[in-house]
Scaffold this motif. Structure first.
Motif, mmCIF file in Angstrom:
data_model
loop_
_atom_site.group_PDB
_atom_site.id
_atom_site.type_symbol
_atom_site.label_atom_id
_atom_site.label_comp_id
_atom_site.label_asym_id
_atom_site.label_seq_id
_atom_site.Cartn_x
_atom_site.Cartn_y
_atom_site.Cartn_z
ATOM 1 N N ARG A 55 -6.761 -41.200 28.125
ATOM 2 C CA ARG A 55 -5.395 -41.942 27.555
ATOM 3 C C ARG A 55 -5.918 -42.558 26.234
ATOM 4 N NH1 ARG A 55 -3.203 -44.423 33.166
ATOM 5 N NH2 ARG A 55 -3.681 -42.773 34.376
ATOM 6 N N PRO A 56 -5.094 -43.285 25.596
ATOM 7 C CA PRO A 56 -5.333 -44.174 24.555
ATOM 8 C C PRO A 56 -6.336 -45.251 24.594
ATOM 9 C CG PRO A 56 -2.939 -43.915 24.415
ATOM 10 C CD PRO A 56 -3.594 -43.574 25.833
ATOM 11 N N GLY A 57 -7.339 -45.292 23.722
ATOM 12 C CA GLY A 57 -8.654 -46.121 23.662
ATOM 13 C C GLY A 57 -9.697 -45.501 24.643
ATOM 14 N N GLU A 58 -9.411 -44.177 25.466
ATOM 15 C CA GLU A 58 -10.564 -43.582 26.178
ATOM 16 C C GLU A 58 -11.203 -42.573 25.631
ATOM 17 O OE1 GLU A 58 -8.811 -44.469 30.763
ATOM 18 O OE2 GLU A 58 -8.433 -42.713 29.789
ATOM 19 N N VAL A 59 -12.341 -42.137 26.150
ATOM 20 C CA VAL A 59 -13.068 -40.940 26.031
ATOM 21 C C VAL A 59 -13.193 -40.293 27.132
ATOM 22 C CG1 VAL A 59 -14.087 -42.055 23.811
ATOM 23 C CG2 VAL A 59 -15.170 -42.233 26.016
ATOM 24 N N SER A 60 -13.255 -38.889 27.023
ATOM 25 C CA SER A 60 -13.755 -38.003 28.062
ATOM 26 C C SER A 60 -15.310 -37.671 27.966
ATOM 27 C CB SER A 60 -13.255 -36.776 28.160
ATOM 28 O OG SER A 60 -11.634 -37.057 28.672
ATOM 29 N N VAL A 61 -15.975 -37.968 29.126
ATOM 30 C CA VAL A 61 -17.411 -37.586 29.012
ATOM 31 C C VAL A 61 -17.673 -36.690 30.021
ATOM 32 C CG1 VAL A 61 -19.585 -38.790 29.450
ATOM 33 C CG2 VAL A 61 -18.014 -39.954 28.247
ATOM 34 N N ARG A 62 -18.502 -35.675 29.453
ATOM 35 C CA ARG A 62 -18.845 -34.491 30.611
ATOM 36 C C ARG A 62 -20.181 -35.095 31.042
ATOM 37 N NH1 ARG A 62 -17.997 -30.106 32.547
ATOM 38 N NH2 ARG A 62 -16.242 -29.869 31.393
ATOM 39 N N CYS A 99 -16.745 -35.417 24.966
ATOM 40 C CA CYS A 99 -16.112 -33.997 25.106
ATOM 41 C C CYS A 99 -14.568 -34.008 24.525
ATOM 42 C CB CYS A 99 -16.105 -33.149 26.384
ATOM 43 S SG CYS A 99 -15.364 -33.938 27.879
ATOM 44 N N ALA A 100 -13.972 -35.364 24.522
ATOM 45 C CA ALA A 100 -12.509 -35.692 24.044
ATOM 46 C C ALA A 100 -12.285 -36.983 23.698
ATOM 47 C CB ALA A 100 -11.469 -35.012 25.159
ATOM 48 N N LEU A 101 -11.558 -37.221 22.505
ATOM 49 C CA LEU A 101 -11.196 -38.773 22.270
ATOM 50 C C LEU A 101 -9.573 -38.874 22.599
ATOM 51 C CD1 LEU A 101 -13.075 -38.657 18.910
ATOM 52 C CD2 LEU A 101 -13.872 -39.478 20.988
ATOM 53 N N GLY A 102 -9.449 -40.026 23.099
ATOM 54 C CA GLY A 102 -8.222 -40.512 23.300
ATOM 55 C C GLY A 102 -7.754 -41.165 21.922
ATOM 56 N N ASP A 103 -6.278 -41.204 21.772
ATOM 57 C CA ASP A 103 -6.042 -41.993 20.555
ATOM 58 C C ASP A 103 -6.500 -43.433 20.287
ATOM 59 O OD1 ASP A 103 -4.223 -39.852 20.146
ATOM 60 O OD2 ASP A 103 -2.399 -40.831 20.969
ATOM 61 N N GLY A 111 -19.257 -34.753 21.039
ATOM 62 C CA GLY A 111 -20.787 -34.479 20.889
ATOM 63 C C GLY A 111 -21.660 -35.651 20.899
ATOM 64 N N ASP A 112 -20.947 -36.851 20.935
ATOM 65 C CA ASP A 112 -22.139 -38.125 21.046
ATOM 66 C C ASP A 112 -22.709 -38.273 22.251
ATOM 67 O OD1 ASP A 112 -21.585 -39.062 18.480
ATOM 68 O OD2 ASP A 112 -19.998 -40.676 19.204
ATOM 69 N N LYS A 113 -23.922 -38.346 22.508
ATOM 70 C CA LYS A 113 -24.452 -38.566 23.888
ATOM 71 C C LYS A 113 -24.379 -40.122 24.062
ATOM 72 C CE LYS A 113 -27.583 -34.750 23.190
ATOM 73 N NZ LYS A 113 -29.183 -34.594 23.233
ATOM 74 N N VAL A 114 -24.016 -40.349 25.328
ATOM 75 C CA VAL A 114 -23.684 -41.933 25.564
ATOM 76 C C VAL A 114 -24.071 -42.196 26.925
ATOM 77 C CG1 VAL A 114 -21.720 -41.899 24.155
ATOM 78 C CG2 VAL A 114 -21.389 -41.170 26.452
ATOM 79 N N MET A 115 -24.276 -43.568 27.239
ATOM 80 C CA MET A 115 -24.579 -43.985 28.584
ATOM 81 C C MET A 115 -22.958 -44.962 29.082
ATOM 82 S SD MET A 115 -28.270 -45.698 28.030
ATOM 83 C CE MET A 115 -27.732 -46.568 26.526
ATOM 84 N N GLU A 125 -18.150 -34.744 37.597
ATOM 85 C CA GLU A 125 -18.377 -33.848 36.282
ATOM 86 C C GLU A 125 -17.953 -34.243 35.041
ATOM 87 O OE1 GLU A 125 -19.396 -29.662 38.102
ATOM 88 O OE2 GLU A 125 -17.345 -30.015 38.093
ATOM 89 N N VAL A 126 -16.679 -34.939 35.241
ATOM 90 C CA VAL A 126 -16.135 -35.381 33.931
ATOM 91 C C VAL A 126 -15.359 -36.970 34.229
ATOM 92 C CG1 VAL A 126 -14.214 -34.935 32.308
ATOM 93 C CG2 VAL A 126 -15.552 -33.064 33.134
ATOM 94 N N VAL A 127 -15.541 -37.511 33.370
ATOM 95 C CA VAL A 127 -14.982 -39.178 33.623
ATOM 96 C C VAL A 127 -14.164 -39.638 32.466
ATOM 97 C CG1 VAL A 127 -16.338 -39.822 35.362
ATOM 98 C CG2 VAL A 127 -17.012 -40.341 32.889
ATOM 99 N N ASN A 128 -12.851 -40.107 32.616
ATOM 100 C CA ASN A 128 -12.321 -40.549 31.434
ATOM 101 C C ASN A 128 -12.565 -42.317 31.629
ATOM 102 O OD1 ASN A 128 -11.363 -38.189 30.544
ATOM 103 N ND2 ASN A 128 -9.268 -38.486 31.626
ATOM 104 N N VAL A 129 -12.958 -42.841 30.529
ATOM 105 C CA VAL A 129 -13.509 -44.021 30.373
ATOM 106 C C VAL A 129 -13.088 -44.992 29.309
ATOM 107 C CG1 VAL A 129 -15.210 -43.921 32.043
ATOM 108 C CG2 VAL A 129 -15.850 -43.736 29.590
#
Length: 379
Positions: A55-62, A99-103, A111-115, A125-129
């Motif tokens: 969603r807006p303001g979120e990123v998807s992380v694998r 793996c994906a960026l929200g608005d 591609g960023d590696k994140v904690m 396996e995938v989270v939107n935060v």
């Protein structure tokens, strides 16, 4: 446990299934660990979930690795008061790749590696935060290390330095010294000159503790640790880190030197088996330490309470601590110690490893079984 609260537009916590992607596309399936009821190890199950994009303001992380924390064990027994309603996906920290960026997300890239730090919901396996709950991993850090850093090292750093005001030539007692917070605290103590470390752990872990910098390991199962401390330091210690609660908090207070500090940050004594133990809970709360302001005056001691799960709104404070920890990691002064790595399907074994206090360092969960090469690198 979260670096910042989810924005109003994304009130659903990460453990809840995100909305389908715009345009009516079919949500993708992914695997998640789900707490289906309170009780034993079997209550956490691998399930398939459907989720959409961020969603807006979120990123998807694998997600590549997840941290197992003591609070997750309490949550399984229904003893963690900040858990959303069941069924729920646990997990307060993980590491992976965006793996994906929200608005409206400007400071992260695919591609960023994140904690990631959150109150719950990260054993998937995938989270939107929210992007603000992610922290860029430093160069050279593995995903397992990334999943081991945030909760334990933020806790250890803040109780040692913000509350404890640890300084050169002081002494400290670290309970559960071979656990996640314990190993983090030992490493952080070594960034200060000439700190004497007492650490409680079972006898089989003493050699490892000595190698890591504990001057005086104490077997809490066969000895009175307070007596052992006083044999070496008759006046006691300057700081006690207390994750135990109950009568141990009182013992800790009386072990402090004048101007000493007790930081309590857990109630591990309530966890005695797979399921909730009402007798252990009653005993712990009955023996819970209580002191009034006048007594503190007379003793010249301080008592502090720390709970990372209630620091959600302190975004700048937590972000500042993480920046310091990343700097220490990059300097080679701290390095998360990985005890073991378990695939999602073996979550019961991972929880047993921690609950039976067999671990030395951090217990890690991964969505897929680790390759043999990865295991060798960790050992």
């Amino acid at each position: 446990m979260s670096a910042e609260p989810a924005p109003a537009a994304a009130a659903a916590a990460p453990e809840q299934t995100p909305e389908p992607p715009a345009g009516g596309g079919e949500p993708a399936e992914h695997r998640a660990l789900v707490l289906t009821g309170f009780g034993g190890y079997e209550k956490v199950k691998v399930q398939t979930r459907r989720g959409g994009g961020p969603r807006p303001g979120e990123v998807s992380v694998r997600v590549r690795a997840c941290g197992l924390n003591f609070a997750d064990l309490l949550a399984r027994q229904g003893l963690y008061d900040r858990l959303p309603p069941l069924p729920v996906c646990p997990g307060m920290e993980c590491a992976g790749t965006v793996c994906a960026l929200g608005d409206e997300v400007r400071d992260r890239q695919v591609g960023d590696k994140v904690m990631v730090l959150a109150r719950s919901g990260l054993w998937q396996e995938v989270v939107n935060v929210p992007a603000g709950q992610t922290f860029l991993m430093p160069e050279g850090m593995s995903f397992e290390e990334g999943a081991a850093l945030l909760v334990n090292y933020i806790t250890a750093y803040m109780i040692l330095f913000d509350f404890g005001n640890l300084r050169p030539n002081q002494s400290i007692l670290i309970h559960m010294a071979a656990g996640g917070v314990g190993t983090a605290a030992i490493q952080l103590c070594k960034t200060v000159e000439n700190v004497t470390i007492f650490g409680t752990a079972s006898a089989s872990k003493h050699d490892s503790l000595k190698e890591s910098g504990v001057a005086h390991p104490i077997d809490y199962r066969t000895m009175d640790y307070a007596e052992e401390v006083r044999k070496i330091s008759p006046k006691g210690v300057d700081i006690v880190l207390d994750p135990l609660g109950g009568s141990d908090t009182s013992k800790a207070f009386h072990l402090l030197k004048p101007m000493g500090k007790l930081i309590t940050y857990g109630v591990a004594n309530v966890l005695t088996g797979q399921k909730k133990n009402l007798m252990a809970m009653a005993k712990t709360w009955w023996n819970q330490f209580s002191i009034n302001a006048l007594q503190l005056l007379h003793h010249n001691k301080a008592v502090c309470g720390y709970y990372l799960g209630c620091m959600e709104e302190e975004v700048e404070l937590i972000g500042g601590v993480v920046a310091k920890l990343i700097n220490l990691y990059s300097q080679g002064k701290i390095k998360p110690k990985i005890d073991s790595v378990w695939p999602f399907e073996q979550v019961a074994d991972a929880m047993r490893q921690m609950q039976e206090k067999k671990n030395i360092g951090k217990v890690i969960l991964v969505p897929e079984a680790p390759k043999e090469e990865s295991k060798k690198e960790e050992n």
